[in-house]
Structure formats: C-alpha cells, structure tokens
Design a protein around this motif. Structure first.
Motif, PDB file in Angstrom:
ATOM      1  N   CYS A 148       0.783  -1.151  -0.060  1.00 32.04           N
ATOM      2  CA  CYS A 148       0.005  -0.306   0.116  1.00 32.04           C
ATOM      3  C   CYS A 148       0.945   1.314   0.005  1.00 32.04           C
ATOM      4  CB  CYS A 148      -0.670   0.068   1.326  1.00 32.04           C
ATOM      5  SG  CYS A 148      -2.386  -1.204   1.070  1.00 32.04           S
ATOM      6  N   GLU A 149       2.084   1.206   0.755  1.00 29.27           N
ATOM      7  CA  GLU A 149       2.750   2.388   0.803  1.00 29.27           C
ATOM      8  C   GLU A 149       3.536   2.554  -0.480  1.00 29.27           C
ATOM      9  OE1 GLU A 149       3.417   4.619   3.050  1.00 29.27           O
ATOM     10  OE2 GLU A 149       1.557   3.178   4.547  1.00 29.27           O
ATOM     11  N   LEU A 150       3.515   1.446  -1.479  1.00 33.11           N
ATOM     12  CA  LEU A 150       4.501   1.586  -2.530  1.00 33.11           C
ATOM     13  C   LEU A 150       3.587   2.330  -3.848  1.00 33.11           C
ATOM     14  CD1 LEU A 150       7.007   0.701  -4.514  1.00 33.11           C
ATOM     15  CD2 LEU A 150       5.709  -1.607  -4.761  1.00 33.11           C
ATOM     16  N   VAL A 151       2.197   2.180  -3.499  1.00 29.15           N
ATOM     17  CA  VAL A 151       1.348   2.402  -4.558  1.00 29.15           C
ATOM     18  C   VAL A 151       1.025   3.818  -4.341  1.00 29.15           C
ATOM     19  CG1 VAL A 151      -0.925   2.142  -5.350  1.00 29.15           C
ATOM     20  CG2 VAL A 151       0.375   0.387  -4.936  1.00 29.15           C
ATOM     21  N   ASP A 152       0.917   4.721  -5.519  1.00 24.69           N
ATOM     22  CA  ASP A 152       0.530   6.177  -5.457  1.00 24.69           C
ATOM     23  C   ASP A 152      -0.935   6.382  -4.837  1.00 24.69           C
ATOM     24  OD1 ASP A 152       2.995   6.973  -6.419  1.00 24.69           O
ATOM     25  OD2 ASP A 152       2.019   7.806  -8.317  1.00 24.69           O
ATOM     26  N   GLU A 214      -8.989  -2.559   5.584  1.00 21.83           N
ATOM     27  CA  GLU A 214      -8.614  -1.492   6.651  1.00 21.83           C
ATOM     28  C   GLU A 214      -7.736  -0.273   5.815  1.00 21.83           C
ATOM     29  OE1 GLU A 214      -6.261  -3.052   9.585  1.00 21.83           O
ATOM     30  OE2 GLU A 214      -7.702  -4.349  10.405  1.00 21.83           O
ATOM     31  N   ARG A 215      -6.880  -0.717   4.922  1.00 22.10           N
ATOM     32  CA  ARG A 215      -6.343   0.385   4.547  1.00 22.10           C
ATOM     33  C   ARG A 215      -6.767   1.061   3.237  1.00 22.10           C
ATOM     34  NH1 ARG A 215      -0.412   0.540   5.384  1.00 22.10           N
ATOM     35  NH2 ARG A 215      -0.815   2.242   4.160  1.00 22.10           N
ATOM     36  N   ALA A 216      -7.754   0.442   2.543  1.00 22.44           N
ATOM     37  CA  ALA A 216      -8.345   0.833   1.200  1.00 22.44           C
ATOM     38  C   ALA A 216      -9.742   1.058   1.071  1.00 22.44           C
ATOM     39  CB  ALA A 216      -7.702  -0.056  -0.035  1.00 22.44           C
ATOM     40  N   VAL A 217     -10.305   1.756   0.359  1.00 22.91           N
ATOM     41  CA  VAL A 217     -11.672   1.895  -0.169  1.00 22.91           C
ATOM     42  C   VAL A 217     -12.144   0.585  -1.031  1.00 22.91           C
ATOM     43  CG1 VAL A 217     -13.550   3.188  -1.354  1.00 22.91           C
ATOM     44  CG2 VAL A 217     -11.759   4.144   0.076  1.00 22.91           C
ATOM     45  N   ALA A 218     -13.052  -0.259  -0.771  1.00 17.20           N
ATOM     46  CA  ALA A 218     -13.045  -1.437  -1.628  1.00 17.20           C
ATOM     47  C   ALA A 218     -13.463  -1.353  -2.920  1.00 17.20           C
ATOM     48  CB  ALA A 218     -14.031  -2.357  -0.747  1.00 17.20           C
ATOM     49  N   GLU A 237      -6.568   5.989  -0.783  1.00 17.87           N
ATOM     50  CA  GLU A 237      -6.911   7.365  -0.461  1.00 17.87           C
ATOM     51  C   GLU A 237      -5.719   8.140  -0.312  1.00 17.87           C
ATOM     52  OE1 GLU A 237     -11.283   7.630   1.366  1.00 17.87           O
ATOM     53  OE2 GLU A 237      -9.892   6.553   2.842  1.00 17.87           O
ATOM     54  N   ALA A 238      -5.975   9.458  -0.871  1.00 16.94           N
ATOM     55  CA  ALA A 238      -5.234  10.492  -0.806  1.00 16.94           C
ATOM     56  C   ALA A 238      -4.908  10.957   0.582  1.00 16.94           C
ATOM     57  CB  ALA A 238      -5.011  11.608  -1.846  1.00 16.94           C
ATOM     58  N   SER A 239      -3.742  11.057   1.120  1.00 13.08           N
ATOM     59  CA  SER A 239      -3.856  11.709   2.593  1.00 13.08           C
ATOM     60  C   SER A 239      -3.818  13.111   2.516  1.00 13.08           C
ATOM     61  CB  SER A 239      -2.433  11.280   2.942  1.00 13.08           C
ATOM     62  OG  SER A 239      -1.384  11.544   2.175  1.00 13.08           O
TER      63      SER A 239
END
Length: 239
Positions: A148-152, A214-218, A237-239
């Motif tokens: 998840c950290e690798l992806v933009d 938990e980390r992403a919108v399905a 999601e963009a932080s």
C-alpha cells in the motif's frame, strides 16, 4: 526502459523454497493456465486494478507469468508491467511468455522487499497485484502495508488467494483443497502436521485481506471457483 530493467535486475534474493517450486514449475504452469475458472479469475483480477493506458503495475509473486498478459492488456504498449518472483525456473517461463512485449519486465526478487529502488526515476506505481502469494509470507498483513505504501495515492492494490470455502457445499470442496495445500507444501511426504497447513493458510489469507480492507476503499470483494478463491481489491485514498 533498458535502464529500468538494469536497475530492477540488480537485486536477487535466494530462498530455501526455490528448489521445490522450481521442480514443479512446469506442472504449476499448466495448473495456472488451464484450471477451469482460473483464466477468468486472472482477467477479473487485472480489471480490478483499474489501470489505464500508460500506467505502471507491479505483480508480486508473478510465478510463470499467467497474469502478465492480462495486465499488459490493461496498460497498453505505453504502460509498464513488472513481475517479481524469487524462483528462477518459473521466471524463465514468465520471460518466454512475455518475450514479445518490450514493456513487460520479469525480475527475480523478494515480494516483501521488491527490487524497485529505481522505479521513481521512470514512473510511479499505479497498482500492485498479488495472486496466490500471501500464504507463503511470514507476515502477510505487514506485506500488504508495504504494498500500500508503494502505490501512489488513488492507486490500487488487489489480492486473490485460495482459502477454505464457506459455501453451503463446502465440505467436499474443502477436502480437496486441503489435499492440494498439503501436496504443495514442502516437504510433501508428511501425512500429519502439528499445525495443519491449510488452517495456517486460512489465517494468513484472512489477515492479508482484512488489512487491505482497513487500508483501502473497496473496489472488489468477491469469491470465485466454488468459493475457494477470494478476490479483494482496494483504492488507496490520498492523505
């Protein structure tokens, strides 16, 4: 692209399981491409990455490359597809499968420490796909965090993995599933296990897919192949 290929191929990580999976590369290749329902699943997993022409996608644990043509269809000739696996013989098959594409790069490396140090010099990562791989990892939830950290921001991570079915017809399906898991877990000569490998696999799959939710919108949360294969895709999601 030649500089990207050189950077990616610089890191190679040997693993104890290489010999085992290398011996079974040919059989695995047949199973990966010919099992009923699996080609359609691979196409669906590639679509769940929600790629566009010109995007960059990384597949963690690409194996013999069964997903790579589908991913290349999504990104087109202007995009970039990177497949990572640690087993030499399966990568040989993956390279042969994708040899006609100059924008598909097959790299030997560890999916938990992907050799992508030079990727920022060429392109961002728009999606990560991992099919049938998190069950081999010591800490699959942690690996999902790293992916998840690798992806933009606004990019996608997609997982597809096999675990016991929860459908009403599950008992006979799960009996076959357990046998397959035992036969594909080195060493294959053991008949009894202190910790059943199919139960350990279930725990890892549950942990990885739960972390992605938990980390992403399905964008996808599905089951396939008699309920055995779970497909989860999420947009970061963009932080």
């Amino acid at each position: 692209m030649d500089s990207l290929r050189s950077t990616l191929e610089a890191r190679m990580e040997p693993e104890d399981a290489q010999a085992f999976y290398g011996r079974w590369a040919r059989l695995y290749d047949v199973i990966a491409r010919r099992t009923p329902g699996i080609p359609a699943l691979r196409r669906r997993a590639a679509a769940a990455c929600q790629l566009e022409s010109g995007d960059t996608v990384v597949e963690m644990g690409c194996g013999t490359g069964a997903n790579l043509p589908y991913l290349r269809e999504q990104v087109g000739p202007e995009g970039t597809v990177i497949g990572i696996d640690f087993t030499g013989p399966v990568l040989t098959r993956a390279r042969a499968l994708t040899s006609e594409y100059d924008n598909v790069h097959v790299v030997r490396g560890d999916a938990t420490r992907p050799p992508l140090e030079g990727i920022d010099d060429e392109a961002s990562v728009d999606a990560v796909l991992a099919t049938f791989v998190v069950g081999m990892l010591a800490d699959p939830a942690d690996a999902v965090d790293d992916w998840c950290e690798l992806v933009d921001p606004e990019g996608h991570v997609v997982l597809a993995n096999a675990a016991r079915s929860e459908a009403w017809y599950a008992p006979p399906v799960n009996a076959v599933f357990r046998a397959i898991v035992v036969l594909s877990t080195p060493p294959t000569t053991k008949l009894r296990y202190e910790n059943e490998p199919h139960l350990q696999l279930d725990e890892k799959i549950d942990a990885a897919h739960a972390r992605l939710r938990e980390r992403a919108v399905a964008v996808a949360d599905e089951t396939h192949v008699f309920g055995v294969v779970r497909l989860t895709g999420g947009r970061l999601e963009a932080s």
